[in-house]
Design a protein around this motif. Structure first.
Motif, PDB file in Angstrom:
ATOM      1  N   GLY A  78       1.302  -0.344  -7.226  1.00  0.00           N
ATOM      2  CA  GLY A  78       2.018  -0.445  -8.489  1.00  0.00           C
ATOM      3  C   GLY A  78       1.814   0.727  -9.429  1.00  0.00           C
ATOM      4  N   ASP A  79       0.892   1.621  -9.100  1.00  0.00           N
ATOM      5  CA  ASP A  79       0.616   2.792  -9.933  1.00  0.00           C
ATOM      6  C   ASP A  79       0.832   4.048  -9.094  1.00  0.00           C
ATOM      7  OD1 ASP A  79      -0.338   4.786 -11.608  1.00  0.00           O
ATOM      8  OD2 ASP A  79      -2.227   3.758 -12.071  1.00  0.00           O
ATOM      9  N   GLU A  80       2.093   4.467  -9.014  1.00  0.00           N
ATOM     10  CA  GLU A  80       2.441   5.582  -8.135  1.00  0.00           C
ATOM     11  C   GLU A  80       1.704   6.867  -8.509  1.00  0.00           C
ATOM     12  OE1 GLU A  80       6.326   8.013  -6.458  1.00  0.00           O
ATOM     13  OE2 GLU A  80       6.597   6.008  -7.269  1.00  0.00           O
ATOM     14  N   GLU A  81       1.573   7.150  -9.770  1.00  0.00           N
ATOM     15  CA  GLU A  81       0.890   8.382 -10.192  1.00  0.00           C
ATOM     16  C   GLU A  81      -0.544   8.418  -9.673  1.00  0.00           C
ATOM     17  OE1 GLU A  81      -0.477  10.393 -14.365  1.00  0.00           O
ATOM     18  OE2 GLU A  81       1.569   9.588 -14.287  1.00  0.00           O
ATOM     19  N   ALA A  82      -1.257   7.319  -9.844  1.00  0.00           N
ATOM     20  CA  ALA A  82      -2.628   7.245  -9.340  1.00  0.00           C
ATOM     21  C   ALA A  82      -2.641   7.286  -7.809  1.00  0.00           C
ATOM     22  CB  ALA A  82      -3.311   5.983  -9.844  1.00  0.00           C
ATOM     23  N   ALA A  83      -1.666   6.615  -7.196  1.00  0.00           N
ATOM     24  CA  ALA A  83      -1.599   6.593  -5.730  1.00  0.00           C
ATOM     25  C   ALA A  83      -1.440   7.989  -5.154  1.00  0.00           C
ATOM     26  CB  ALA A  83      -0.444   5.714  -5.268  1.00  0.00           C
ATOM     27  N   LEU A  84      -0.652   8.817  -5.814  1.00  0.00           N
ATOM     28  CA  LEU A  84      -0.430  10.178  -5.328  1.00  0.00           C
ATOM     29  C   LEU A  84      -1.668  11.049  -5.501  1.00  0.00           C
ATOM     30  CD1 LEU A  84       3.183  10.800  -6.681  1.00  0.00           C
ATOM     31  CD2 LEU A  84       2.506  10.149  -4.358  1.00  0.00           C
ATOM     32  N   ALA A  85      -2.512  10.712  -6.459  1.00  0.00           N
ATOM     33  CA  ALA A  85      -3.683  11.540  -6.754  1.00  0.00           C
ATOM     34  C   ALA A  85      -4.964  11.079  -6.063  1.00  0.00           C
ATOM     35  CB  ALA A  85      -3.909  11.565  -8.264  1.00  0.00           C
ATOM     36  N   THR A  86      -5.012   9.833  -5.630  1.00  0.00           N
ATOM     37  CA  THR A  86      -6.245   9.279  -5.078  1.00  0.00           C
ATOM     38  C   THR A  86      -6.574   9.880  -3.720  1.00  0.00           C
ATOM     39  OG1 THR A  86      -5.880   7.201  -6.248  1.00  0.00           O
ATOM     40  CG2 THR A  86      -7.427   7.141  -4.406  1.00  0.00           C
ATOM     41  N   VAL A  87      -7.853  10.192  -3.546  1.00  0.00           N
ATOM     42  CA  VAL A  87      -8.365  10.671  -2.264  1.00  0.00           C
ATOM     43  C   VAL A  87      -9.243   9.566  -1.693  1.00  0.00           C
ATOM     44  CG1 VAL A  87      -9.796  12.400  -1.127  1.00  0.00           C
ATOM     45  CG2 VAL A  87      -8.322  13.068  -3.041  1.00  0.00           C
ATOM     46  N   TYR A  88      -8.947   9.156  -0.489  1.00  0.00           N
ATOM     47  CA  TYR A  88      -9.714   8.108   0.176  1.00  0.00           C
ATOM     48  C   TYR A  88     -10.630   8.762   1.196  1.00  0.00           C
ATOM     49  CZ  TYR A  88      -6.254   5.019  -1.875  1.00  0.00           C
ATOM     50  OH  TYR A  88      -5.446   4.346  -2.761  1.00  0.00           O
TER      51      TYR A  88
END
Length: 143
Positions: free
Chosen positions: A48-58
């Motif tokens: 639901g948070d595309e901006e965070a999803a694009l930036a997150t490193v797993y």
């Protein structure tokens, strides 16, 4: 062969979740993805948070599952079953699902075999070994 980038994959799943949440029409691939998204409510906040999803490193060290990799593997397995490739995978997964009384749990076990095949291919520099993958899934289904 279609080879989307990491960002394209993340955008696809975030957009699919948004459309699912907003009850908008889905194209066929989104409909398949939506089925798996619905079965993983633990990923909804991240989707639901595309901006965070694009930036997150797993990373493995984080101890968190990468929801985009996980959902992508569900899609890959669903496609393999639809076309029975490698030949025999549909039957093996159906047997595993019956044994586990859950297609979802079967998918998770198949993911282990799929991941092992990909890891072995990357490590050896050889093409993925579909026969070894199928054998691994069959072993899970028959033990």
């Amino acid at each position: 062969m279609f080879a989307p980038s990491q960002l394209e994959v993340r955008r696809f799943f975030c957009a699919t979740y948004r459309k699912l949440r907003d009850k908008q029409p889905l194209i066929p691939m989104e409909a398949i993805a939506a089925e798996w998204i619905e079965q993983h409510p633990e990923y909804h906040a991240e989707l639901g948070d595309e901006e965070a999803a694009l930036a997150t490193v797993y990373t493995v060290e984080d101890g968190r599952t990468n929801p985009f990799l996980h959902l992508s593997m569900h899609l890959s397995i669903a496609e393999q079953l639809a076309i029975d490739q490698p030949r025999g995978i549909r039957q093996a997964v159906e047997l595993l699902a019956a044994k586990r009384n859950s297609l979802h749990e079967a998918h998770h076990e198949v993911m282990d075999s799929l991941g092992e095949m990909i890891w072995a291919s990357q490590r050896s520099g050889l093409p993925p070994d579909g026969h070894a993958y199928l054998d691994s899934v069959r072993q899970k289904a028959t033990r």
